[in-house]
Design a protein around this motif. Structure first.
Motif, PDB file in Angstrom:
ATOM      1  N   MET A   1      21.686  33.542  40.662  1.00 54.31           N
ATOM      2  CA  MET A   1      21.430  34.797  39.953  1.00 54.31           C
ATOM      3  C   MET A   1      22.367  34.982  38.765  1.00 54.31           C
ATOM      4  N   THR A   2      23.658  34.736  38.994  1.00 56.48           N
ATOM      5  CA  THR A   2      24.619  34.895  37.899  1.00 56.48           C
ATOM      6  C   THR A   2      24.691  33.657  37.016  1.00 56.48           C
ATOM      7  N   ASN A   3      24.525  32.485  37.619  1.00 56.32           N
ATOM      8  CA  ASN A   3      24.586  31.248  36.829  1.00 56.32           C
ATOM      9  C   ASN A   3      23.482  31.186  35.775  1.00 56.32           C
ATOM     10  N   ASN A   4      22.328  31.776  36.112  1.00 50.38           N
ATOM     11  CA  ASN A   4      21.174  31.738  35.210  1.00 50.38           C
ATOM     12  C   ASN A   4      20.862  33.090  34.573  1.00 50.38           C
ATOM     13  N   ASN A   5      21.806  34.042  34.750  1.00 46.93           N
ATOM     14  CA  ASN A   5      21.643  35.381  34.163  1.00 46.93           C
ATOM     15  C   ASN A   5      20.263  35.978  34.448  1.00 46.93           C
ATOM     16  N   LEU A   6      19.911  35.982  35.733  1.00 47.09           N
ATOM     17  CA  LEU A   6      18.618  36.525  36.147  1.00 47.09           C
ATOM     18  C   LEU A   6      18.701  38.045  36.263  1.00 47.09           C
ATOM     19  N   ASN A   7      17.773  38.739  35.653  1.00 46.82           N
ATOM     20  CA  ASN A   7      17.747  40.191  35.713  1.00 46.82           C
ATOM     21  C   ASN A   7      17.569  40.653  37.163  1.00 46.82           C
ATOM     22  N   TYR A   8      18.412  41.564  37.584  1.00 44.98           N
ATOM     23  CA  TYR A   8      18.400  41.951  38.995  1.00 44.98           C
ATOM     24  C   TYR A   8      17.093  42.606  39.431  1.00 44.98           C
ATOM     25  N   LYS A   9      16.399  43.266  38.515  1.00 48.00           N
ATOM     26  CA  LYS A   9      15.128  43.898  38.878  1.00 48.00           C
ATOM     27  C   LYS A   9      14.038  42.850  39.072  1.00 48.00           C
ATOM     28  N   GLU A  10      14.069  41.814  38.239  1.00 48.96           N
ATOM     29  CA  GLU A  10      13.120  40.714  38.393  1.00 48.96           C
ATOM     30  C   GLU A  10      13.455  39.899  39.645  1.00 48.96           C
ATOM     31  N   TYR A  11      14.745  39.670  39.838  1.00 49.53           N
ATOM     32  CA  TYR A  11      15.202  38.906  41.011  1.00 49.53           C
ATOM     33  C   TYR A  11      14.766  39.593  42.304  1.00 49.53           C
ATOM     34  N   ALA A  12      14.821  40.917  42.319  1.00 48.86           N
ATOM     35  CA  ALA A  12      14.472  41.685  43.527  1.00 48.86           C
ATOM     36  C   ALA A  12      13.020  41.468  43.948  1.00 48.86           C
ATOM     37  N   LYS A  13      12.179  41.019  42.996  1.00 54.55           N
ATOM     38  CA  LYS A  13      10.768  40.780  43.322  1.00 54.55           C
ATOM     39  C   LYS A  13      10.606  39.604  44.295  1.00 54.55           C
ATOM     40  N   LEU A  14      11.646  38.778  44.408  1.00 58.94           N
ATOM     41  CA  LEU A  14      11.613  37.676  45.379  1.00 58.94           C
ATOM     42  C   LEU A  14      11.402  38.206  46.794  1.00 58.94           C
ATOM     43  N   ALA A  15      11.942  39.393  47.053  1.00 59.89           N
ATOM     44  CA  ALA A  15      11.836  39.978  48.397  1.00 59.89           C
ATOM     45  C   ALA A  15      10.378  40.155  48.810  1.00 59.89           C
ATOM     46  N   GLY A  16       9.512  40.435  47.849  1.00 62.03           N
ATOM     47  CA  GLY A  16       8.100  40.641  48.168  1.00 62.03           C
ATOM     48  C   GLY A  16       7.401  39.404  48.679  1.00 62.03           C
ATOM     49  N   GLY A  17       8.013  38.232  48.458  1.00 60.29           N
ATOM     50  CA  GLY A  17       7.411  36.991  48.950  1.00 60.29           C
ATOM     51  C   GLY A  17       8.232  36.306  50.025  1.00 60.29           C
ATOM     52  N   PHE A  18       9.279  36.979  50.484  1.00 60.49           N
ATOM     53  CA  PHE A  18      10.154  36.368  51.494  1.00 60.49           C
ATOM     54  C   PHE A  18       9.523  36.500  52.877  1.00 60.49           C
ATOM     55  N   TYR A  19       9.015  35.386  53.386  1.00 58.26           N
ATOM     56  CA  TYR A  19       8.382  35.389  54.711  1.00 58.26           C
ATOM     57  C   TYR A  19       8.721  34.070  55.410  1.00 58.26           C
ATOM     58  N   PRO A  20       9.913  33.995  56.013  1.00 64.79           N
ATOM     59  CA  PRO A  20      10.354  32.763  56.685  1.00 64.79           C
ATOM     60  C   PRO A  20       9.656  32.585  58.033  1.00 64.79           C
ATOM     61  N   SER A  21       8.429  32.117  57.980  1.00 65.78           N
ATOM     62  CA  SER A  21       7.558  32.068  59.161  1.00 65.78           C
ATOM     63  C   SER A  21       8.091  31.191  60.283  1.00 65.78           C
ATOM     64  N   LYS A  22       8.973  30.248  59.950  1.00 71.89           N
ATOM     65  CA  LYS A  22       9.476  29.339  60.981  1.00 71.89           C
ATOM     66  C   LYS A  22      10.872  29.700  61.477  1.00 71.89           C
ATOM     67  N   PHE A  23      11.336  30.898  61.108  1.00 66.65           N
ATOM     68  CA  PHE A  23      12.649  31.341  61.598  1.00 66.65           C
ATOM     69  C   PHE A  23      12.596  31.580  63.098  1.00 66.65           C
ATOM     70  N   ASP A  24      13.496  30.951  63.804  1.00 69.49           N
ATOM     71  CA  ASP A  24      13.595  31.093  65.258  1.00 69.49           C
ATOM     72  C   ASP A  24      15.079  31.110  65.608  1.00 69.49           C
ATOM     73  N   ALA A  25      15.606  32.297  65.839  1.00 71.61           N
ATOM     74  CA  ALA A  25      17.036  32.451  66.084  1.00 71.61           C
ATOM     75  C   ALA A  25      17.497  31.639  67.294  1.00 71.61           C
ATOM     76  N   ASP A  26      16.689  31.635  68.346  1.00 73.27           N
ATOM     77  CA  ASP A  26      17.062  30.875  69.544  1.00 73.27           C
ATOM     78  C   ASP A  26      17.188  29.381  69.232  1.00 73.27           C
ATOM     79  N   LYS A  27      16.283  28.887  68.395  1.00 79.12           N
ATOM     80  CA  LYS A  27      16.302  27.481  68.019  1.00 79.12           C
ATOM     81  C   LYS A  27      17.539  27.155  67.181  1.00 79.12           C
ATOM     82  N   TRP A  28      17.847  28.047  66.247  1.00 79.19           N
ATOM     83  CA  TRP A  28      19.060  27.879  65.431  1.00 79.19           C
ATOM     84  C   TRP A  28      20.297  27.778  66.317  1.00 79.19           C
TER      85      TRP A  28
END
Length: 432
Positions: free
Chosen positions: A61-88
Motif C-alpha cells: 500500500m505504501t510502497n506503491n502509493n495506493l489510495n486508501y479509498k481504492e485499496y479498501a475496495k479489496l475488502a469487497g472481494g475478500f473471500y478466503p473460501s479455504k480458510f480452516d483455522a483447525d487445519k492451520w
C-alpha cells in the motif's frame, strides 16, 4: 540553610517514591507467563490481511502509493473460501511450535476481527463475514496452542493517525491527524481483543519507528491497560530499541540477539525473555514471486542458534488469499516437526549454554545437562568448552555412544573429528 537542605532532601525522597510507583512491577502471573514463554522456544508468525490479495507483500500500500479509498475496495472481494483455522493450527502444532502470533490489524488499517469501533473489518466489510480471529482463538484453545496478537501502532488508512515517515502517499488529507481520537481507537480495539477472545499470550506491537523519537505514543498507559485486562498477557514492541518500561519481552527483527546483520537489531540485549522474528521466505505477507523458502535444515539451524542465545524463534508464514497456508510452508513445518519430535528435549525449556556462538555451532542447557549442537557440515577436529563444573559423562544424544574428551585448564576439549556430520550433531554433557 540546613532547614532548606532537609526540605530539599525530603522532596527528593518523595519524588523518588513517585517515580518508583510509576515504574512497572510485573505481577506473579506475568512472571510465570514470561517463564512459560521463554520455555516454549518456538512460535509461528502469521501475516495475513487484504494485502494477500495483491500478492506483493504487506507493505504494498505504501510502497506503491495506493489510495486508501481504492485499496479498501479489496475488502469487497475478500473471500478466503479455504480458510480452516483447525487445519492451520494442526499444521503449526505438528511443527513443534508452541504459540501463534497473528496480525489482527496491520499497517494497512484493516481489522481481521469483528470490531465495533470500525466497519473496516473482516465481518462488516467483506462477503466472508466470519471473525477470523475468533475462529483462530477457538482452534488454538482446542489444540493447546497459545495465541498472541500482532497489533500495528501505525495506520496508512485512518485520517486520525498523524502522518509518519511511511504512508504519506495513500491519499489521506489530514497530515496532523487527531492523536486523541486515534489513541482511543487503538485502546478500544485492544480492549476488545483482550476481552472477547479468551486468554492471550502476548500483544506484539509494531510501528513505533514510523514517528520521530520525540513523539509521545503514551505507551505506559497503553501497556497498563493491557496488564489490567490480562495480567499474564506479555507486552512486546518491535521498536528496535532497548525495552521500554512496561514491556515483558524483547524482540529482534531478522536477527539473533546481539547480532545486527540486517541493521534492525543493534539494541542492547536485556534480561527479559528474548524473541527473534524471521521470515520463512523473504517476505512477511504473501508474495507470489517469492518462492525462496528456507530449507528445513536452515530453519532447524535458526531455531537451534536462537535457543543457543536463550531466545525464541518466531518463524513467519504469509497465508494465501484463498485462506490456505502455502504448501511449501506446510512441508517445511512438517520437516521441522519431525526433527523437534526427536530433539526438542535439547531446545524446549533450555537456557543459553556455555558457548553462545562458535564457528561449529552453539550450546543449550537444562539443569546439569549441557547440549553441544554441532551445526557445521564439516566436523571440527576439536570442540573446546569453558567449564568450571566437573564432567560426569559425554555422549552422543542420538545413540548414547561415549565421546572422548580431556580436561584442560578452565574447561574441556571434546574429540569430534570422527563423529558423523548431520543437521545437528548433538553431544550431551552431564555435569556435576
Amino acid at each position: 540553610m540546613k532547614t532548606r537542605f532537609i526540605a530539599f532532601l525530603l522532596l527528593f525522597v518523595m519524588n523518588l517514591g513517585v517515580f518508583a510507583q510509576s515504574s512497572y512491577q510485573p505481577t506473579e502471573e506475568n512472571l510465570k507467563a514470561r517463564q512459560e514463554f521463554q520455555d516454549n522456544k518456538f512460535g509461528i508468525f502469521l501475516h495475513w490481511g487484504l494485502y494477500a490479495m495483491l500478492a506483493t507483500g504487506e507493505w504494498t500500500m505504501t510502497n506503491n502509493n495506493l489510495n486508501y479509498k481504492e485499496y479498501a475496495k479489496l475488502a469487497g472481494g475478500f473471500y478466503p473460501s479455504k480458510f480452516d483455522a483447525d487445519k492451520w493450527v494442526a499444521a503449526i502444532k505438528a511443527s513443534g511450535a508452541k504459540y501463534i502470533c497473528f496480525t489482527t490489524r496491520h499497517h494497512e488499517g484493516f481489522s481481521m476481527f469483528d470490531t465495533k469501533y470500525s466497519d473496516y473489518n473482516v465481518v462488516k466489510a467483506t462477503p466472508f463475514k466470519r471473525d477470523i480471529v475468533k475462529e483462530l482463538a477457538a482452534a488454538c484453545a482446542k489444540q493447546g496452542i497459545k495465541l498472541h496478537f500482532y497489533y500495528s501502532h501505525l495506520d496508512w488508512a485512518r485520517e486520525d493517525y498523524p502522518w509518519g515517515r511511511t504512508g504519506q502517499g495513500t491519499g489521506r488529507l489530514n497530515s496532523k491527524g487527531d492523536w486523541k481520537s486515534y489513541y482511543q481507537f487503538m485502546n478500544n480495539q485492544l480492549t476488545e481483543l483482550l476481552t472477547n477472545y479468551g486468554p492471550i499470550g502476548a500483544i506484539w506491537f509494531d510501528g513505533w519507528w514510523d514517528q520521530p523519537k520525540t513523539f509521545n505514543w503514551e505507551l505506559p498507559e497503553q501497556y497498563a491497560l493491557i496488564h489490567k485486562l490480562q495480567p499474564d498477557c506479555l507486552v512486546g514492541n518491535n521498536h528496535h530499541q532497548t525495552p521500554f518500561d512496561g514491556e515483558d519481552i524483547q524482540i529482534f527483527e531478522r536477527d539473533l540477539p546481539g547480532e545486527n546483520a540486517s541493521g534492525l537489531s543493534g539494541q542492547e540485549v536485556s534480561r527479559l525473555p528474548l524473541e527473534t522474528c524471521e521470515t520463512m521466505n523473504g517476505m512477511w505477507g504473501y508474495k507470489i514471486k517469492d518462492q525462496n523458502y528456507k530449507s528445513v535444515n536452515e530453519l532447524i539451524h535458526l531455531l537451534v542458534r536462537a535457543a543457543g542465545k536463550g531466545a525464541n524463534l518466531l518463524m513467519n508464514i504469509g497465508p494465501q488469499p484463498n485462506g490456505e497456508l502455502p504448501a511449501v510452508a506446510v512441508e517445511r513445518l512438517k520437516g521441522v516437526g519431525e526433527w523437534m519430535s526427536k530433539y526438542g528435549e535439547t531446545i524446549y525449556g533450555s537456557t543459553s549454554g556455555n558457548v553462545v556462538t562458535a564457528s561449529w555451532g552453539t550450546t543449550t542447557r537444562k539443569g546439569n545437562t549441557l547440549y553441544i549442537h554441532i551445526l557445521s557440515q564439516k566436523m571440527p577436529e576439536f570442540v573446546t568448552l569453558p567449564l568450571n563444573e566437573k564432567v560426569v559423562s559425554a555422549t552422543l544424544f542420538d545413540t548414547g555412544e561415549k565421546v572422548k574428551y580431556e580436561k584442560i585448564q578452565g574447561g574441556i576439549v571434546l574429540h569430534t573429528a570422527n563423529l558423523k556430520p548431520s543437521v545437528d550433531c548433538i553431544i550431551s554433557l552431564k555435569l556435576k
